[in-house]
Design an enzyme around this catalytic site. Structure first.
Site, mmCIF file in Angstrom:
data_model
loop_
_atom_site.group_PDB
_atom_site.id
_atom_site.type_symbol
_atom_site.label_atom_id
_atom_site.label_comp_id
_atom_site.label_asym_id
_atom_site.label_seq_id
_atom_site.Cartn_x
_atom_site.Cartn_y
_atom_site.Cartn_z
ATOM 1 C CB ALA A 18 60.348 -8.003 64.312
ATOM 2 C CG HIS A 19 63.123 -11.422 66.366
ATOM 3 N ND1 HIS A 19 63.543 -11.349 67.667
ATOM 4 C CD2 HIS A 19 61.777 -11.434 66.430
ATOM 5 C CE1 HIS A 19 62.487 -11.340 68.452
ATOM 6 N NE2 HIS A 19 61.417 -11.386 67.744
ATOM 7 C CG ASN A 20 63.500 -15.582 63.486
ATOM 8 O OD1 ASN A 20 63.976 -15.011 64.461
ATOM 9 N ND2 ASN A 20 63.992 -16.711 63.013
#
Lengths: 349, 349, 349
Positions: free
Chosen positions: A239-241
């Site tokens: 997922a993001h980051n």
């Protein structure tokens, strides 16, 4: 696979010592049970020793301390390494597009593509993007605006690298993997979900491998990072980051939630889920198979279970859990017996 | 990210009130720990307040009731909404193909494509299909025969929308997602599986978002439906004839079996599995992480576990489960003691 | 769906007997609740009989022993088979590229493509590859060097079949599936992971179906094998050297580890994980939903659980597990009571 070696030459290539006739010819490699005349095979585990008698392999790679073999052997200090080199010795040439740009590729004139890069049919390279020397973009690869692909990379067919993502050197990305799709971020207001713009990117460092169908989302701001030398299997979701350190192994079907940090040399087993915003320490291991990690994992620790905790404790819990129906019976029986004892004691008092 | 604002202007854009010097210049946005001179950051949770002292951020978005900050702050009533607007304020322009049709796109002459739609390189649009005004089909997108794409949609590279599927307005579909593949339906006869033809389609309503690599199968007859405003993450599998309501969240790695109905505003956590032919009520929640749903879930209820049941009961079960090895010991001990008691009582009688 | 039949004709097509007026016209098929005038529907389970009264269906397919129906019925000996034939009777023509080679396809001159094969836009066929008679390669399909596609296959858009893989006859592969990516094989040496070359391929036998987004890795040496008639759902991961027998069902989200062997007619439920190097016998079943298989499964056996064991035992374990918090209470109570009994017995002695 038309390569041909004497056993002597092969031993040198794979890093081992011949035991027996080193002049035999070897023309291929195969599993012990499938090997045909002229093919070499390998055994890494003594428990497969019995299969040697039936094998038609002309020779066999074995660990240095392996017992007698019915055919000549190459004794290897590190048999896993030698077997990898054995496969390499018989590997056909990597299938790559021809150097230069296939006429059907659509390359923005502002993109910088190394002259010796191999750009396959139907590839798209957007404005401001770059592709380094010796890299191969197979058919249908998409490189978004201002994305950068390093040197000596292999991007297999239909890989998508979206805008502003950065790929290091010697990175291999398998077919249909997606780097840089928007993360899953919304806020709820006035009865509906509103999108949080994802203005960051994905940064993949050198020597990373990414499996087929794997999806690595771009950061909200900054970068989702895959550290140097980390290897990622098929159908993984990051997922993001997410921040992954160096030389990790992330096996197939793993899902990692947003902003989670994984240290160096960690091993995340197949089908493991990890929630967002936690930290997995250096060298930690999450055991394969339905492990669901909801808390930080200290460096060096192995966890498993749903939710994940100490792996040994989980093994004990599973063992006890299997005795549960019997325990329930025993407990019921005890209740009766204690009641009887209580009645009898009561009568005596 | 070359946008530049005064803090005063930025507060107006994000919907907040400045505390401190509102004339400072802001030229970018970054995480608290990564912010450099001139960049704004945000804190949503008081527990990160300690990091503020070390941050170089020129200003910070915080909830309206947040304590002192070492730098000017924008006080926000809804900090999640304001942060989303903050990202938007610094978002680079969306990367889109140019309006019109790329010469390498293959568009059947019977397809109806809005003049201002942006059709990227190597896109294929089959006979009878349509694409609405303002929609962007990025490189390699495939739109099957008689499929319809609404207005202001974003279909990212290599998305496949097969024949007779319908996509509403303002729908965003991330790379390599597949809509309208045949469902998994067979009957067994004369020693082999025979395919059940899937003559239905997929209907995606307005304002839906669909993640990378997600697969939504077509219906046997009728439509697999994704309701208005529902958001779906990466690598999700929705089987034939699944019916999902409005404004749901379906997180990454979810699998939903055939003909299952999910109500409005439900939240299905990551890696959850749901069997076929059941009903999940409005506002129900299936907790992330190896939840496996085999029974209907009433509206508003939260479930977890394998198989899923009441979430609070599952938390208690997990807590007890961890004590199982100790319980087994205690039980064994009790058996011995009760036996001894029985013997002693017997002797006394 | 403009086909039109009399009920008499339809009964013949689907293999059933009309009860009631066999002259009525049927112009379409729909779910019982959605059927409009002129459409036929079906009921497989008596529990849905109540819905018949409200249905507008002109006729209904039912099992041969089904009770009264308010509309004419087709009585079917095998209703699943008849319903499949019913769908087929109303199926629109399969959407295929036109026979021959689309001008945008890039086909190496050494590739052998049957004259009547349908090669869609932007397809790539590399040197030495072949495509058999009657096969359709939809838009964006990639066929690697020396790969072979049999006769009457359907490869939907953006499918990737890498070099030296072999596909039998009548194989259907759904969009964005990947065959022949390198397996996940590395050895660790001098502080980093080194790749094990994968010089084998994938062999898919006749009549196999492979779902969207599914990834089947190539073998280290030899072949990863999918046996004749086996059906594989979406987003499945099959690692290097997996051997799957004939007529198996592998449901969505399954992960199978390297070199594992699955026998004939096995059923692997959704989201099941299977470790590497084990054997699943003929006709074995792994129950859907978070089953994690770490040991061999004998032929004919059904397993479930984490780790998987006998399915009936697992059902008992789950049932007991739900009583765990109550058992913990009972146990605590017993400890107190036994202590009291011991004290009292001790006093008496």
């Amino acid at each position: 696979m038309s390569a041909m070696y004497t056993l002597r030459d092969l031993a040198e290539r794979v890093g081992g010592t011949v035991r027996g006739d080193d002049s035999v010819s070897v023309c291929g490699v195969a599993d012990l049970t499938l090997a045909e005349a002229g093919q070499v095979s390998w055994v890494t585990n003594p428990k497969y020793a019995a299969k040697l008698a039936e094998s038609r392999a002309v020779a066999v790679l074995v660990p240095a301390d392996f017992g007698e073999t019915p055919m000549p052997a190459i004794l290897c200090e590190r048999v896993d390494r030698s077997v990898a080199r054995l496969f390499k010795a018989f590997a056909p040439e990597t299938c790559c597009p021809a150097s230069g740009r296939h006429p059907s590729a659509v390359i923005d004139e502002s993109a910088i593509v190394a002259p010796d890069a191999a750009i396959g049919p139907h590839v798209v390279i957007e404005a401001g993007a770059s592709v380094g020397a010796g890299s191969a973009l197979h058919a249908g690869v998409y490189v978004g605006r201002d994305a950068h692909i390093g040197e000596h990379c292999q991007l297999w067919p239909n890989v998508v690298v979206r805008e502003r993502c950065t790929i290091g050197d010697r990175v291999e990305i398998h077919p249909n993997a997606v780097l840089g799709a928007d993360g899953f971020g919304f806020y709820f207001d006035e009865g509906r979900h509103h999108k949080v713009p994802h203005i960051g990117g994905v940064k993949v460092e050198d020597d990373v491998e990414i499996g087929a169908g794997t999806c690595i989302d771009r950061a909200k701001v900054g970068f989702t990072r895959i550290g140097c030398g980390t290897k990622i299997d098929n159908l993984v979701h990051l997922a993001h980051n997410v921040q992954i350190g160096e030389h990790c192994m992330i096996l197939a079907g793993v899902l990692v939630g947003g902003s989670t940090r994984i240290g160096n040399r960690a091993i995340i087993g197949g089908q493991v889920g990890i929630v967002d915003n936690i930290t997995i320490g250096d060298g930690a291991r999450c055991a394969s198979g339905m492990t669901y990690v909801i808390n930080d994992v200290p460096a060096g620790k192995t966890v498993s279970g749903i939710p994940a905790h100490d792996h040994r404790e989980e093994l004990r819990r599973v063992a006890s859990s299997r005795k549960l129906p019997a325990m329930a019976e025993t407990l019921k029986d005890l209740v009766t017996r204690v009641k009887r004892l209580e009645a009898s004691t009561h009568n005596q008092s």
